[in-house]
Design an enzyme around this catalytic site. Structure first.
Site, PDB file in Angstrom:
ATOM      1  N   GLU A   1       0.683  -1.332   0.065  1.00 55.49           N
ATOM      2  CA  GLU A   1       0.109  -0.061   0.248  1.00 55.49           C
ATOM      3  C   GLU A   1       0.796   1.253   0.037  1.00 55.49           C
ATOM      4  OE1 GLU A   1      -2.806  -0.618   3.370  1.00 55.49           O
ATOM      5  OE2 GLU A   1      -4.218  -1.663   2.072  1.00 55.49           O
TER       6      GLU A   1
ATOM      7  N   GLU B   1      -5.315  -8.455  -1.595  1.00 54.32           N
ATOM      8  CA  GLU B   1      -6.147  -8.295  -0.188  1.00 54.32           C
ATOM      9  C   GLU B   1      -7.798  -7.929  -0.330  1.00 54.32           C
ATOM     10  OE1 GLU B   1      -4.611  -5.831   2.871  1.00 54.32           O
ATOM     11  OE2 GLU B   1      -2.453  -6.065   2.378  1.00 54.32           O
TER      12      GLU B   1
END
Ligand code: BG6
Length: 474
Positions: A177, A370
Site C-alpha cells: 500500500e 487483499e
C-alpha cells in the site's frame, strides 16, 4: 450458490490463495537476531501513539506465533488448495538495524525453510518486500524514507533476498500500500516526524524516494532473475461524487489523483502532468538525483496489485454531510452502503470498477492481493470440534468474487486473488486480535490470553470448494 457444474469465469491458472504480513503474525519479534521494526513500538496500531520501547500490551510481538507454527499453518492452507500464499519478509530479520553491511543468516534461513515448506505443497509464494515493517533504527536515526540514504539500504536488502531466493520465489511486491504513506507516515514509511508536523515537501520527497527505490528493486530483480514478476501494491479506493454537482465531481477527481499518482508512476514511468499544479500550489519541489528519471522510465512494473476493502465518497463541501468514520482515507458516508463493525463501507461493485479502471489505464495484469471482512467471530462447538459459523464472511467474499467474475467478463486480465488474513492475525490499524479475517480461527484475544490453537471456520470448507471448482461455485 450455483451448482458445482456451472462453468467458471475464472482463467485456468488463476492464483487463488491468502495473504498475511510478517509483523502481524510471525511473532518472535526479538528471536534469532531480529531487530525491532516500527510495529514493535506501536501497541495500539498504525494510527496510535508510538512508545519508546516495545510494551507487553503489543499483540504483534507474539503475533500468532507463525514463526514456530508455520508447518501446521501451511498444511491447513494446502488443505484449502491454495495456489499462492502472500507473506512479507520482515526487513529487520534480515538487516536488524537496516543499515548493516551483512545480513543476519538466521533470518535468511527462516524464509528458506518457509519457502521450502510451501514448495512441498506446490504453493507459489508472493512476497512483499516491505509491509509496514521498516527497521526501527532507520526511523529513529534517518527519519525513514524522508532520507535518501534509505534507497541504498533498501537496495542492499532486496539484492540480498532476491539473490538468496531467486529459485524459490517468482512473484514480488515492492511496498505494501505504497500510497498509505500520505496518511500513516510512521507505519508506512518509517517517518518519525508526526504527520501534523511533517511538511508536504518532506512527505512528497519521501514518496519520491520510495518510488525510486521501487524502480531500482524492479531493475535489480530482473537482472538477478529475468523471470521474476515484480509488481507495485496500492491501496485501491474507488471514489464517487456525493452528487452530480460538477464541484463534487471535481473534488472526486482531485482526490483520486492523489492515489493514481503512485500507480501511474509505477506503470507509466513518469510523474503525471496533473500533479504539477498540486506541487506548485503546495510549494513542493521534488529533488531528483542524477539517474532518477531514467530509472523510473525504464523499470516499470510487470503487474499492478492492490488491496480492496471499501470505496469512498467526496464532496466539495464535506462539512454538509456526515463523514465515514472508519474509511481510512476519509470522505463522507455513502448512504447506499452498509458498513463493517469498524465502519468500513462494504461495496462489492466497487471492486469491479477498480479492476476496470486500472486495466483501462495501464493494460497490465492485475492481482487482488487483499480483500476480506474484519469481524468479531464467536467460537461455538460443532460436530468436529470448535468452529465459527461465519456465514457473513462467506457472503462478503462471495459478493466480491462475483464482481471479479463480472470484471473478467468485461475483459479485465486478473492474475489472482488472495484474501486478507487467511488465518486470524493482529490488525494493522487497531492492533486488535478481535478484528478477525481468517478461514482459520486462532485462539488469542485482545488481552493477550489464549492457547494459540487453530480451528477451521465454516468459511474454510467454502473457500476450499471455491478453489476446487475454480470459482464455479460462486
Ligand atoms: C491493509 C494492510 O491496509 O489492510 C494490512 O495492508 C491490514 O496490513 C489490512 O491488516 C486490514 O486492515 P486492519 O486494520 O483491519 O488490519
Amino acid at each position: 450458490m450455483k451448482g458445482l457444474n456451472t462453468m467458471t469465469r475464472f482463467p485456468k491458472n488463476f492464483l487463488w490463495g491468502g495473504a498475511t504480513a510478517a509483523n502481524q503474525y510471525e511473532g518472535a519479534y526479538n528471536l534469532d537476531g531480529k531487530g525491532l521494526s516500527v510495529q514493535d513500538v506501536t501497541p495500539k496500531g498504525g494510527f496510535g501513539p508510538v512508545t519508546e520501547e516495545p510494551t507487553p500490551d503489543n499483540l504483534k510481538l507474539e503475533g500468532i506465533d507463525f514463526y514456530h507454527r508455520y508447518k501446521e499453518d501451511i498444511a491447513l492452507f494446502a488443505e484449502m488448495g491454495f495456489k499462492v500464499f502472500r507473506t512479507s519478509i520482515a526487513w529487520s530479520r534480515i538487516f536488524p538495524n537496516g543499515d548493516e553491511e551483512t545480513p543476519n543468516e538466521k533470518g535468511l534461513q527462516f524464509y528458506d525453510d518457509l519457502f521450502d515448506e510451501l514448495a512441498k505443497y506446490g504453493i507459489e509464494p508472493l512476497v512483499t518486500l516491505s509491509h509496514y515493517e521498516t527497521p526501527l533504527h532507520l526511523a529513529r536515526t534517518y527519519n525513514g524514507w524522508t532520507n535518501r540514504e534509505l534507497i541504498g539500504f533498501y537496495e542492499r536488502y532486496v539484492r540480498t533476498v532476491f539473490t538468496r531466493y531467486k529459485d524459490k520465489v517468482k512473484y514480488w511486491l515492492t511496498f505494501n500500500e505504497v500510497n498509505s504513506v500520505l496518511h500513516a507516515p510512521f507505519m508506512s514509511g518509517g517517518i518519525a516526524t508526526p504527520l501534523e508536523e511533517l511538511s508536504k515537501q518532506d512527505l512528497y520527497q519521501a514518496v519520491h524516494h520510495e518510488l525510486v527505490a521501487s524502480a531500482l528493486a524492479t531493475k535489480v530483480g530482473h537482472e538477478i532473475n529475468p523471470d521474476f514478476k515484480i509488481g507495485c501494491m496500492v491501496l485501491a479506493m474507488p471514489t464517487y461524487p456525493m452528487t452530480p454537482d460538477p464541484r463534487d465531481v471535481l473534488a472526486t477527481r482531485q482526490f483520486s489523483n492523489q492515489n493514481y499518482l503512485f500507480s501511474d508512476i509505477h506503470a507509466r514511468g513518469k510523474y503525471p502532468n496533473y500533479i504539477t499544479r498540486f506541487f506548485k500550489e503546495n510549494g513542493i519541489k521534488i529533488q531528483f538525483a542524477d539517474g532518477d528519471k531514467e530509472l523510473l522510465a525504464h523499470h516499470t512494473v510487470d503487474f499492478i496489485s492492490f488491496s480492496y476493502y471499501m470505496s469512498t465518497v467526496q464532496a466539495h463541501n464535506p462539512e454538509a454531510y456526515s463523514s465515514g468514520k472508519g474509511n481510512i482515507l476519509g470522505g463522507v458516508t455513502n448512504p447506499y452502503l452498509e458498513s463493517s463493525e469498524w465502519g468500513w463501507q462494504i461495496d462489492p461493485i466497487g471492486l469491479r470498477l477498480v479492476l476496470n479502471d486500472f486495466y483501462d489505464r495501464y493494460q497490465l495484469p492485475l492481482f487482488i492481493v487483499e480483500n476480506g471482512l474484519g469481524a468479531k467471530d464467536v467460537l461455538v462447538e460443532g460436530p468436529n470440534g470448535p468452529t465459527v459459523e461465519d456465514d457473513y464472511r462467506i457472503d462478503y467474499l462471495r459478493k466480491h468474487l462475483e464482481q471479479v467474475g463480472e470484471a473478467l467478463e468485461d475483459g479485465v486480465e486478473v492474475m489472482g486473488y488472495t484474501t486478507w488474513g487467511c488465518i486470524d492475525l493482529v490488525s494493522a490499524s487497531t492492533a486488535e486480535m478481535s478484528k478477525r479475517y481468517g478461514f482459520i480461527y486462532v485462539d488469542r484475544h485482545d488481552d493477550g490470553t489464549g492457547s494459540l490453537a487453530r480451528y477451521k471456520k465454516k468459511s474454510f470448507d467454502w473457500y476450499k470448494e471455491v478453489i476446487e471448482t475454480n470459482g464455479a461455485n460462486i
